[in-house]
Scaffold this motif. Structure first.
Motif, mmCIF file in Angstrom:
data_model
loop_
_atom_site.group_PDB
_atom_site.id
_atom_site.type_symbol
_atom_site.label_atom_id
_atom_site.label_comp_id
_atom_site.label_asym_id
_atom_site.label_seq_id
_atom_site.Cartn_x
_atom_site.Cartn_y
_atom_site.Cartn_z
ATOM 1 N N PHE A 16 -14.644 16.550 -2.175
ATOM 2 C CA PHE A 16 -14.048 15.610 -3.126
ATOM 3 C C PHE A 16 -12.526 15.520 -2.979
ATOM 4 O O PHE A 16 -11.857 15.042 -3.877
ATOM 5 C CB PHE A 16 -14.383 16.032 -4.558
ATOM 6 C CG PHE A 16 -15.845 15.978 -4.876
ATOM 7 C CD1 PHE A 16 -16.439 14.780 -5.221
ATOM 8 C CD2 PHE A 16 -16.625 17.115 -4.820
ATOM 9 C CE1 PHE A 16 -17.792 14.721 -5.512
ATOM 10 C CE2 PHE A 16 -17.976 17.069 -5.107
ATOM 11 C CZ PHE A 16 -18.566 15.873 -5.453
ATOM 12 N N ILE A 17 -12.000 15.965 -1.855
ATOM 13 C CA ILE A 17 -10.549 16.041 -1.730
ATOM 14 C C ILE A 17 -9.925 14.674 -1.471
ATOM 15 O O ILE A 17 -8.770 14.425 -1.833
ATOM 16 C CB ILE A 17 -10.165 17.036 -0.619
ATOM 17 C CG1 ILE A 17 -8.741 17.527 -0.844
ATOM 18 C CG2 ILE A 17 -10.302 16.413 0.760
ATOM 19 C CD1 ILE A 17 -8.379 18.729 -0.036
ATOM 20 N N ASN A 18 -10.655 13.767 -0.848
ATOM 21 C CA ASN A 18 -10.115 12.432 -0.579
ATOM 22 C C ASN A 18 -10.192 11.569 -1.829
ATOM 23 O O ASN A 18 -11.240 11.478 -2.466
ATOM 24 C CB ASN A 18 -10.877 11.762 0.555
ATOM 25 C CG ASN A 18 -10.533 12.364 1.899
ATOM 26 O OD1 ASN A 18 -9.427 12.841 2.108
ATOM 27 N ND2 ASN A 18 -11.481 12.357 2.814
ATOM 28 N N LYS A 19 -9.079 10.959 -2.188
ATOM 29 C CA LYS A 19 -9.022 10.109 -3.376
ATOM 30 C C LYS A 19 -9.417 8.679 -3.034
ATOM 31 O O LYS A 19 -9.491 8.290 -1.875
ATOM 32 C CB LYS A 19 -7.595 10.129 -3.957
ATOM 33 C CG LYS A 19 -7.047 11.522 -4.206
ATOM 34 C CD LYS A 19 -7.896 12.307 -5.176
ATOM 35 C CE LYS A 19 -7.259 13.652 -5.495
ATOM 36 N NZ LYS A 19 -7.131 14.519 -4.332
ATOM 37 N N ILE A 20 -9.660 7.904 -4.080
ATOM 38 C CA ILE A 20 -10.013 6.501 -3.897
ATOM 39 C C ILE A 20 -8.799 5.740 -3.346
ATOM 40 O O ILE A 20 -7.690 5.866 -3.858
ATOM 41 C CB ILE A 20 -10.463 5.886 -5.227
ATOM 42 C CG1 ILE A 20 -11.716 6.606 -5.735
ATOM 43 C CG2 ILE A 20 -10.733 4.409 -5.084
ATOM 44 C CD1 ILE A 20 -12.175 6.133 -7.092
ATOM 45 N N SER A 21 -9.017 4.972 -2.304
ATOM 46 C CA SER A 21 -7.941 4.177 -1.707
ATOM 47 C C SER A 21 -7.806 2.864 -2.469
ATOM 48 O O SER A 21 -8.792 2.149 -2.647
ATOM 49 C CB SER A 21 -8.239 3.902 -0.237
ATOM 50 O OG SER A 21 -8.370 5.113 0.485
ATOM 51 N N THR A 22 -6.599 2.569 -2.905
ATOM 52 C CA THR A 22 -6.347 1.338 -3.639
ATOM 53 C C THR A 22 -5.208 0.572 -2.987
ATOM 54 O O THR A 22 -4.392 1.145 -2.258
ATOM 55 C CB THR A 22 -5.996 1.628 -5.107
ATOM 56 O OG1 THR A 22 -4.728 2.331 -5.160
ATOM 57 C CG2 THR A 22 -7.061 2.489 -5.774
ATOM 58 N N THR A 23 -5.151 -0.701 -3.280
ATOM 59 C CA THR A 23 -4.090 -1.550 -2.735
ATOM 60 C C THR A 23 -2.726 -1.108 -3.230
ATOM 61 O O THR A 23 -1.761 -1.036 -2.458
ATOM 62 C CB THR A 23 -4.342 -3.019 -3.121
ATOM 63 O OG1 THR A 23 -5.641 -3.420 -2.665
ATOM 64 C CG2 THR A 23 -3.288 -3.930 -2.516
ATOM 65 N N ALA A 24 -2.617 -0.791 -4.528
ATOM 66 C CA ALA A 24 -1.343 -0.365 -5.095
ATOM 67 C C ALA A 24 -0.886 0.948 -4.492
ATOM 68 O O ALA A 24 0.299 1.126 -4.164
ATOM 69 C CB ALA A 24 -1.466 -0.249 -6.615
ATOM 70 N N ALA A 25 -1.802 1.915 -4.335
ATOM 71 C CA ALA A 25 -1.433 3.207 -3.761
ATOM 72 C C ALA A 25 -0.986 3.068 -2.315
ATOM 73 O O ALA A 25 -0.033 3.731 -1.877
ATOM 74 C CB ALA A 25 -2.613 4.176 -3.866
ATOM 75 N N ASN A 26 -1.635 2.198 -1.568
ATOM 76 C CA ASN A 26 -1.258 1.990 -0.171
ATOM 77 C C ASN A 26 0.155 1.445 -0.056
ATOM 78 O O ASN A 26 0.919 1.832 0.840
ATOM 79 C CB ASN A 26 -2.256 1.037 0.481
ATOM 80 C CG ASN A 26 -1.956 0.798 1.944
ATOM 81 O OD1 ASN A 26 -1.552 1.701 2.657
ATOM 82 N ND2 ASN A 26 -2.143 -0.431 2.397
ATOM 83 N N ILE A 27 0.525 0.553 -0.967
ATOM 84 C CA ILE A 27 1.859 -0.054 -0.912
ATOM 85 C C ILE A 27 2.920 0.903 -1.447
ATOM 86 O O ILE A 27 3.944 1.138 -0.799
ATOM 87 C CB ILE A 27 1.868 -1.375 -1.693
ATOM 88 C CG1 ILE A 27 0.995 -2.421 -0.982
ATOM 89 C CG2 ILE A 27 3.301 -1.909 -1.853
ATOM 90 C CD1 ILE A 27 0.858 -3.734 -1.727
ATOM 91 N N PHE A 28 2.692 1.470 -2.623
ATOM 92 C CA PHE A 28 3.715 2.281 -3.267
ATOM 93 C C PHE A 28 3.913 3.649 -2.616
ATOM 94 O O PHE A 28 4.966 4.266 -2.787
ATOM 95 C CB PHE A 28 3.392 2.472 -4.747
ATOM 96 C CG PHE A 28 3.633 1.250 -5.584
ATOM 97 C CD1 PHE A 28 4.851 0.597 -5.548
ATOM 98 C CD2 PHE A 28 2.644 0.740 -6.399
ATOM 99 C CE1 PHE A 28 5.084 -0.531 -6.305
ATOM 100 C CE2 PHE A 28 2.855 -0.389 -7.174
ATOM 101 C CZ PHE A 28 4.084 -1.029 -7.119
ATOM 102 N N PHE A 29 2.911 4.135 -1.878
ATOM 103 C CA PHE A 29 3.034 5.447 -1.248
ATOM 104 C C PHE A 29 3.147 5.348 0.263
ATOM 105 O O PHE A 29 2.691 6.222 0.985
ATOM 106 C CB PHE A 29 1.853 6.333 -1.648
ATOM 107 C CG PHE A 29 1.888 6.754 -3.090
ATOM 108 C CD1 PHE A 29 2.760 7.731 -3.531
ATOM 109 C CD2 PHE A 29 1.066 6.146 -4.017
ATOM 110 C CE1 PHE A 29 2.802 8.098 -4.861
ATOM 111 C CE2 PHE A 29 1.100 6.515 -5.348
ATOM 112 C CZ PHE A 29 1.979 7.499 -5.775
#
Length: 333
Positions: A110-123
């Protein structure tokens, strides 16, 4: 001679409709989908799940207050519950005991988190600790954060910051009590938390205006947190990703990210101009010093550093959100 009657024409049309060359591929596809669904249900011991709707799954059950909806659903279906949010199967954990067992015994699952559009851009394309995929880079960044940024010794070194922040909050509440004023305690707690974290990371309060154009990082942080909670079609339905561009959501994410990126560039440039600091150095100076000495174990670019600094800002807010909502979401498979 051919005789065409209405009944004969209708029969011919039906024969064309049920032509084996047309029907066979359709039946094959439906049979394959049913077989995959049945085989998945047999091979996976899935947690309880509420009845769902086609295509949207359980999105309609979240409501305007998702944390309360998740609480109500968990009371009915148990502390481990499977929801299908669009095309994303999501495991909802609403029990501290279950979460402890998962982290202790099944951490890598469970170590991988859900990939989101906002997370991809902001991080910066998942270069942080929270959303980066499991691997060597994640291990090195985790080691950096645990040993250098979030160690017991480092946390104790910022005790004076926490004491000053809490003392200022108590004084404000005391003045409000004397004057009989009504206060928004949630807003005040969020403000003091933001200021404490900001002072630990960049040695300035989040509400303090920047020297360049009166920039307020606290206001930017609130805008970003709001964007994180907005509905993104592509996160739930990848085939509808184009709608996020059509509605202007992606452009708002990118324009806000540009402000964030510019701010961190100025902060890093300011810290690079400072001399070696004493024990009260902030997290930005610590990372830059470790990068200069080559003690990180992995190459850190400017974007890597900014992504790590940004996750240091939002980590306390995510922890407080999880503690308040009593629900954590994972992608189980």
């Amino acid at each position: 001679m051919e005789i065409h009657t209405p009944a004969l024409m209708e029969l011919n049309n039906e024969n064309k409709l049920y032509n084996p060359l047309v029907v066979s591929p359709i039946l094959f596809v439906f049979s394959l989908l049913i077989w995959l669904k049945l085989s998945r249900n047999k091979t996976l011991n899935l947690p309880p799940s509420p009845p769902s709707l086609p295509i949207i799954g359980h999105l309609h059950k979240l409501g305007k207050l998702p944390h309360r909806s998740l609480r109500d659903l968990s009371l009915k279906h148990g502390s481990l519950m499977l929801l299908r949010l669009g095309q994303s199967p999501t495991l909802v954990v609403s029990s501290a005991e279950s979460l402890k067992e998962m982290v202790k015994n099944y951490d890598t699952v469970f170590i991988n988190k859900i990939s989101t559009t906002a997370a991809n851009i902001f991080f910066y394309g998942y270069k942080d600790l929270a959303f980066t995929p499991y691997g060597d880079y994640w291990r090195q960044v985790r080691k950096l954060c645990v040993l250098e940024l979030l160690s017991v010794r480092r946390v104790h070194s910022f005790q004076f910051v926490r004491e000053e922040g809490v003392d200022a909050l108590v004084r404000k509440l005391d003045v409000a009590a004397v004057n009989g004023d009504v206060v928004d305690l949630t807003e005040m707690l969020m403000a003091v938390t933001t200021d404490i974290v900001s002072r630990c990371v960049i040695s300035r309060k989040a509400g303090q205006e920047d020297d360049n154009g009166g920039f307020n990082f606290g206001q930017l942080t609130r805008r970003i947190m709001v964007l994180f909670t907005r509905l993104c079609f592509g996160d739930f339905f990848p085939w509808l990703k184009w709608l996020d561009h059509l509605t202007g959501f992606v452009s708002r994410l990118k324009s806000t990210f540009e402000e964030l990126d510019s701010f961190f560039d100025r902060v890093i440039d300011e810290h690079k101009g400072k001399e070696a600091m004493d024990e009260k150095k902030d997290l930005t100076s610590i990372i830059l010093q470790l990068q200069k000495e080559g003690m990180v174990g992995v190459e850190l670019t400017q974007d890597n550093i900014k992504a790590i600094l940004w996750v240091c800002f939002i980590l306390p807010f995510y922890l407080s959100m999880f503690s308040l909502n009593a629900s954590i979401l994972f992608t189980p498979y």
